[in-house]
Scaffold this motif. Structure first.
Motif, PDB file in Angstrom:
ATOM      1  N   ASP A  38      35.851  38.149  43.250  1.00  0.00           N
ATOM      2  CA  ASP A  38      34.638  38.549  42.536  1.00  0.00           C
ATOM      3  C   ASP A  38      33.655  39.045  43.590  1.00  0.00           C
ATOM      4  O   ASP A  38      32.929  38.263  44.197  1.00  0.00           O
ATOM      5  CB  ASP A  38      34.067  37.357  41.771  1.00  0.00           C
ATOM      6  CG  ASP A  38      32.805  37.715  40.985  1.00  0.00           C
ATOM      7  OD1 ASP A  38      32.350  38.879  41.097  1.00  0.00           O
ATOM      8  OD2 ASP A  38      32.275  36.842  40.281  1.00  0.00           O
ATOM      9  N   LEU A  39      33.649  40.345  43.836  1.00  0.00           N
ATOM     10  CA  LEU A  39      32.859  40.913  44.932  1.00  0.00           C
ATOM     11  C   LEU A  39      31.361  40.844  44.675  1.00  0.00           C
ATOM     12  O   LEU A  39      30.572  41.073  45.593  1.00  0.00           O
ATOM     13  CB  LEU A  39      33.279  42.369  45.174  1.00  0.00           C
ATOM     14  CG  LEU A  39      34.723  42.573  45.628  1.00  0.00           C
ATOM     15  CD1 LEU A  39      34.998  44.068  45.829  1.00  0.00           C
ATOM     16  CD2 LEU A  39      35.025  41.805  46.901  1.00  0.00           C
ATOM     17  N   LYS A  40      30.963  40.509  43.447  1.00  0.00           N
ATOM     18  CA  LYS A  40      29.540  40.372  43.145  1.00  0.00           C
ATOM     19  C   LYS A  40      29.014  38.987  43.524  1.00  0.00           C
ATOM     20  O   LYS A  40      27.809  38.776  43.565  1.00  0.00           O
ATOM     21  CB  LYS A  40      29.288  40.641  41.665  1.00  0.00           C
ATOM     22  CG  LYS A  40      29.610  42.072  41.237  1.00  0.00           C
ATOM     23  CD  LYS A  40      29.336  42.291  39.757  1.00  0.00           C
ATOM     24  CE  LYS A  40      29.674  43.715  39.347  1.00  0.00           C
ATOM     25  NZ  LYS A  40      29.437  43.934  37.887  1.00  0.00           N
ATOM     26  N   ALA A  41      29.933  38.072  43.793  1.00  0.00           N
ATOM     27  CA  ALA A  41      29.538  36.714  44.172  1.00  0.00           C
ATOM     28  C   ALA A  41      29.379  36.631  45.688  1.00  0.00           C
ATOM     29  O   ALA A  41      29.978  37.417  46.427  1.00  0.00           O
ATOM     30  CB  ALA A  41      30.588  35.713  43.693  1.00  0.00           C
ATOM     31  N   PHE A  48      36.194  35.309  48.883  1.00  0.00           N
ATOM     32  CA  PHE A  48      35.302  35.397  47.741  1.00  0.00           C
ATOM     33  C   PHE A  48      35.752  34.429  46.643  1.00  0.00           C
ATOM     34  O   PHE A  48      36.939  34.110  46.547  1.00  0.00           O
ATOM     35  CB  PHE A  48      35.315  36.819  47.175  1.00  0.00           C
ATOM     36  CG  PHE A  48      34.593  37.819  48.037  1.00  0.00           C
ATOM     37  CD1 PHE A  48      33.238  38.041  47.875  1.00  0.00           C
ATOM     38  CD2 PHE A  48      35.275  38.541  49.006  1.00  0.00           C
ATOM     39  CE1 PHE A  48      32.564  38.968  48.658  1.00  0.00           C
ATOM     40  CE2 PHE A  48      34.617  39.468  49.802  1.00  0.00           C
ATOM     41  CZ  PHE A  48      33.255  39.676  49.624  1.00  0.00           C
ATOM     42  N   LYS A  51      37.630  35.827  40.481  1.00  0.00           N
ATOM     43  CA  LYS A  51      37.210  36.394  39.201  1.00  0.00           C
ATOM     44  C   LYS A  51      37.819  35.533  38.087  1.00  0.00           C
ATOM     45  O   LYS A  51      38.966  35.090  38.203  1.00  0.00           O
ATOM     46  CB  LYS A  51      37.722  37.834  39.092  1.00  0.00           C
ATOM     47  CG  LYS A  51      37.356  38.525  37.787  1.00  0.00           C
ATOM     48  CD  LYS A  51      38.091  39.833  37.623  1.00  0.00           C
ATOM     49  CE  LYS A  51      37.676  40.877  38.646  1.00  0.00           C
ATOM     50  NZ  LYS A  51      38.302  42.196  38.323  1.00  0.00           N
ATOM     51  N   LYS A  55      39.263  37.861  32.940  1.00  0.00           N
ATOM     52  CA  LYS A  55      38.759  39.195  33.283  1.00  0.00           C
ATOM     53  C   LYS A  55      39.666  39.944  34.250  1.00  0.00           C
ATOM     54  O   LYS A  55      39.374  41.075  34.624  1.00  0.00           O
ATOM     55  CB  LYS A  55      37.354  39.076  33.877  1.00  0.00           C
ATOM     56  CG  LYS A  55      36.309  38.548  32.906  1.00  0.00           C
ATOM     57  CD  LYS A  55      34.922  38.564  33.515  1.00  0.00           C
ATOM     58  CE  LYS A  55      33.871  38.084  32.517  1.00  0.00           C
ATOM     59  NZ  LYS A  55      32.509  38.099  33.105  1.00  0.00           N
ATOM     60  N   ASP A  60      43.766  45.263  39.081  1.00  0.00           N
ATOM     61  CA  ASP A  60      43.351  44.443  40.217  1.00  0.00           C
ATOM     62  C   ASP A  60      44.452  44.291  41.258  1.00  0.00           C
ATOM     63  O   ASP A  60      44.179  43.916  42.398  1.00  0.00           O
ATOM     64  CB  ASP A  60      42.917  43.055  39.742  1.00  0.00           C
ATOM     65  CG  ASP A  60      41.594  43.085  39.000  1.00  0.00           C
ATOM     66  OD1 ASP A  60      40.680  43.806  39.458  1.00  0.00           O
ATOM     67  OD2 ASP A  60      41.468  42.398  37.971  1.00  0.00           O
TER      68      ASP A  60
END
Length: 220
Positions: A38-41, A48, A51, A55, A60
């Motif tokens: 989850d690159l947004k975390a 990381f 995800k 999802k 991926d």
């Protein structure tokens, strides 16, 4: 005969049992089938967060970023396209990654090191001089052609130079999902903030004018 207290003996045995685990792994072993990043975390200690599985999609686990030739219009005449966890989230926690390295005629992948991984590579096109230096200051090198491979142990400074008449192409692989790269010339002469000239003049035994001239080559 020297005896060891039972507690100290136990600690020593546990240490010896755990030692091979640290020697044989670049990244920690995963505890599940996969952990798509989850690159947004925020980045955690060794990767990381995953995800949510609901999802995760087939996309991926596939990546086409190495299919295109890189732009080699730069002072070194080379380009690296990274397939690490930042570009290919499916690699998260799996301990592997790859690079595509393109070379213009005469192009150089400048001296650099990977602090978190051993590197292996295979020449796909052209002819490359590949070399690295050990911690004993021994230089190993060989000119490689299509289909030939090399390995560079983790953390050692190494380079590839295109010595053929045309372009060259190299694919490399690493035993880390984020091997890192410390490029020697830019690390020393283009850091922000700059390394003091006093350090560099003493290290290289040259005058300030030489250091300033080198730094000017990397200013942008």
């Amino acid at each position: 005969m020297i005896s060891m207290p039972p507690f100290h003996l136990l600690c020593t045995l546990i240490g010896l049992l755990l030692l091979p685990l640290h020697i044989n792994s670049a990244d920690p072993d995963p505890l599940q089938d996969f952990c798509v990043a989850d690159l947004k975390a925020p980045l955690s200690v060794n990767g990381f967060p995953c995800k949510p599985e609901a999802k995760v999609t087939s996309d991926d686990f596939f990546f086409d970023g190495l299919s295109e030739e890189g732009n080699t219009t730069n002072i070194f005449g080379w380009s690296v396209t990274a397939a690490n966890v930042l570009a290919f989230p499916g690699l998260n926690s799996l301990g592997i990654s790859m690079n595509r390295v393109d070379f213009a005629p005469g192009g150089l992948n400048p001296p650099h090191s990977h602090p978190r991984a051993t590197e292996t590579g295979v020449v796909i096109e052209g002819k490359l001089l590949v070399g690295f230096v050990t911690t004993s200051n021994v230089f190993h090198s060989k000119v490689l052609t299509v289909g030939q491979m090399f390995v560079v142990p983790r953390g050692l400074v190494h380079f590839q130079l295109n010595v053929g008449e045309g372009k060259a192409l190299l694919f490399t692989a690493f035993n880390s999902h984020l091997p890192g790269s410390a490029v020697v010339p830019t690390t020393l002469f283009a850091s922000r903030p700059s390394i003091p000239d006093d350090v560099l003049t003493k290290a290289f035994q040259v005058g300030n004018d030489v250091i300033d001239n080198i730094k000017s080559k990397f200013s942008s």
